[in-house]
Design a protein around this motif. Structure first.
Motif, mmCIF file in Angstrom:
data_model
loop_
_atom_site.group_PDB
_atom_site.id
_atom_site.type_symbol
_atom_site.label_atom_id
_atom_site.label_comp_id
_atom_site.label_asym_id
_atom_site.label_seq_id
_atom_site.Cartn_x
_atom_site.Cartn_y
_atom_site.Cartn_z
ATOM 1 N N ALA A 186 0.743 -1.170 0.090
ATOM 2 C CA ALA A 186 -0.102 0.128 -0.030
ATOM 3 C C ALA A 186 0.905 1.328 -0.176
ATOM 4 O O ALA A 186 1.709 1.268 0.842
ATOM 5 N N ALA A 187 0.267 2.200 -0.782
ATOM 6 C CA ALA A 187 1.266 3.544 -1.036
ATOM 7 C C ALA A 187 1.344 4.109 0.328
ATOM 8 O O ALA A 187 2.530 4.904 0.355
ATOM 9 N N TYR A 188 0.444 4.137 1.336
ATOM 10 C CA TYR A 188 0.541 5.085 2.500
ATOM 11 C C TYR A 188 1.567 4.338 3.463
ATOM 12 O O TYR A 188 1.771 4.956 4.566
ATOM 13 N N GLU A 263 -0.472 -0.609 -10.118
ATOM 14 C CA GLU A 263 -0.791 0.516 -11.016
ATOM 15 C C GLU A 263 -0.613 1.624 -10.001
ATOM 16 O O GLU A 263 -0.186 2.920 -10.396
ATOM 17 N N LEU A 264 -1.362 1.596 -8.965
ATOM 18 C CA LEU A 264 -1.287 2.775 -7.980
ATOM 19 C C LEU A 264 -0.085 3.419 -7.412
ATOM 20 O O LEU A 264 0.287 4.227 -7.609
ATOM 21 N N ARG A 265 0.745 2.098 -7.252
ATOM 22 C CA ARG A 265 2.288 2.377 -6.838
ATOM 23 C C ARG A 265 3.214 3.197 -7.901
ATOM 24 O O ARG A 265 4.024 3.742 -7.420
ATOM 25 N N LEU A 270 -2.302 10.426 -8.391
ATOM 26 C CA LEU A 270 -3.623 9.343 -8.071
ATOM 27 C C LEU A 270 -4.726 10.024 -8.565
ATOM 28 O O LEU A 270 -5.830 9.295 -8.679
ATOM 29 N N ALA A 271 -4.929 11.382 -8.689
ATOM 30 C CA ALA A 271 -6.205 11.837 -9.379
ATOM 31 C C ALA A 271 -6.547 11.219 -10.517
ATOM 32 O O ALA A 271 -7.759 11.208 -10.993
ATOM 33 N N ALA A 291 -6.023 -3.383 -0.964
ATOM 34 C CA ALA A 291 -6.682 -2.911 -1.991
ATOM 35 C C ALA A 291 -7.888 -2.266 -1.523
ATOM 36 O O ALA A 291 -8.492 -1.256 -2.083
ATOM 37 N N ALA A 292 -8.502 -2.938 -0.736
ATOM 38 C CA ALA A 292 -10.019 -2.202 -0.046
ATOM 39 C C ALA A 292 -9.510 -0.868 0.769
ATOM 40 O O ALA A 292 -10.258 0.155 0.043
#
Length: 440
Positions: A186-188, A263-265, A270-271, A291-292
């Motif tokens: 997760a990115a955070y 893909e998010l990473r 992010l927008a 993911a959730a």
């Protein structure tokens, strides 16, 4: 993720521009020097410290905390890196609440453990920011080792081999090194490009070459590696994803959770990432949770995580489950998918309740869904690999496989839990055995 005519509910830019930075900010901001001293002062410095036993890389935790308490975080970092060269990432992503901190005597006595993970981050960040790499190579041995997979196991193996003076070539199928740390977390949990910075820092030891775009079974052969190198280490991870086995599984809006996270990473904006309004995640492990939570952080209105067993049997820790709930994720347990409804694109997922033995109860329900993420486990794929056990590479001792001169470690072997810290231990220990074998 791609938008098309069949999935109008999956759109980008659901949030105000500033919300993305806030939502994906550091989950646990770093301790400042005063906070670190206060946290370190809570350690009992146990002689027979149970936290060490609980750490897969057996870091001397009381020692490094004492070093922080005495104002020498750089020494503390060396204590950590001696056992776990990816200690910076592990400080961010390890489930410390079920490992060292769960074993902490303070946790047993007070229900509040020493902040071992955050103290580890404080120490490693301090040393990594100060400049030169703390390790040097031994005299060159003239031996060459191939490492397949630039994830935690492969990188840990490569670094330890380089320390011993061997020349290491690391092959990886993706565009960047890092494996799970770069693409699957997760990115955070790892902000500001830390995964890439850590790889760059690790490579400062020298003697390690990274070759990307190289994948076993495609443009890379194990037989060729065995011929051209003195030893081979396989840290290939798990690249296949289990299927639901339902009709319509290829409908628009249904995708693998690992692809969504990757893909998010890799996104610079992010927008620009499209996300559904009604998102359903199927699974009960860390990938499902990541993911959730990130679907919610991207602006999904309703996110439901559905797991086929009870909440107590989820692979994700209670801490991670609570984190998901705190971000607005609804968790439904004892339910398994039985049908996908929609016309070319998913519109609903139908589930059937199960008992604790996974027997269907006959009771069903439906969830509206314009986007579904599958997180029901990954598999090892590829031909010509060493002998397998339970679908993963069988190993003995420190990673020895059925093929002479080939070692393996990390998720592809199924030793212990599928964690970054476990993979690091596998790579480190295999490197020690490879070195001993090559040098007699």
């Amino acid at each position: 993720m791609s938008q098309n005519a069949f999935t109008p509910g999956i759109v980008a830019g659901r949030l105000a521009p500033g919300d993305y930075a806030d939502n994906f900010a550091d989950l646990h901001p770093p301790l400042d020097p005063h906070e670190a001293l206060v946290a370190a002062d809570r350690c009992y410095f146990c002689h027979d410290a149970p936290c060490i036993t609980a750490c897969p890389t057996t870091i001397d935790i009381p020692l490094f905390i004492r070093q922080i308490a005495t104002g020498t975080p750089e020494a503390a970092a060396r204590t950590i890196f001696d056992q776990n060269i990816l200690g910076g990432m592990c400080a961010r992503v390890c489930p410390t609440e079920t490992l060292c901190e769960e074993a902490c005597v303070r946790e047993a006595a007070e229900g509040k453990p020493v902040l071992i993970g955050r103290l580890q981050r404080y120490a490693t960040d301090t040393l990594m920011a100060e400049g030169p790499h703390p390790y040097t190579r031994a005299a060159p041995t003239g031996r060459r080792v191939a490492v397949v997979g630039a994830g935690p196991a492969g990188l840990a193996c490569a670094h330890r081999l380089a320390m011993h003076g061997h020349d290491v070539t690391v092959f990886d199928g993706r565009d960047r090194a890092g494996g799970l740390n770069e693409y699957g977390i997760a990115a955070y949990k790892t902000v500001e490009g830390f995964a890439r910075a850590e790889v760059d820092w690790l490579l400062q030891i020298g003697g390690i070459e990274i070759r990307t775009g190289q994948r076993l079974g495609e443009n890379l052969s194990l037989d060729t590696l065995r011929r051209d190198y003195d030893a081979v280490f396989l840290g290939v991870g798990l690249d296949g994803v289990n299927a639901l086995g339902l009709a319509g599984e290829d409908a628009d809006g249904i995708e693998n959770a690992v692809d969504f996270i990757a893909e998010l990473r890799q996104s610079d904006d992010l927008a620009a990432l499209p996300i559904g309004r009604d998102v359903v995640v199927i699974g009960g492990g860390m990938t499902a949770i990541d993911a959730a939570v990130q679907a919610r952080l991207l602006g999904a209105l309703n996110v439901t995580l559905v797991y086929r067993r009870s909440r107590e049997r989820m692979n994700a820790s209670p801490y991670e489950q609570d984190l998901a709930a705190s971000r607005g994720v609804r968790i439904v347990t004892n339910a398994q998918p039985v049908a996908i409804h929609g016309n070319g694109a998913v519109r609903e997922i139908e589930f059937e309740y199960t008992d604790d033995d996974l027997k269907p109860t006959g009771q069903t329900f439906r969830l509206a869904a314009d986007q579904v993420f599958k997180a029901i486990g990954q598999t090892l794929s590829g031909d010509g690999l060493p002998e397998r056990d339970g679908g993963r590479i069988a190993v003995t001792g420190p990673g020895r496989t059925s093929i002479k001169g080939v070692w393996a470690g990390g998720d592809c072997t199924g030793q212990g839990e599928d964690l970054t810290v476990t993979a690091v231990a596998h790579g480190r220990d295999a490197a020690q055995d490879i070195h001993a074998t090559l040098t007699g």
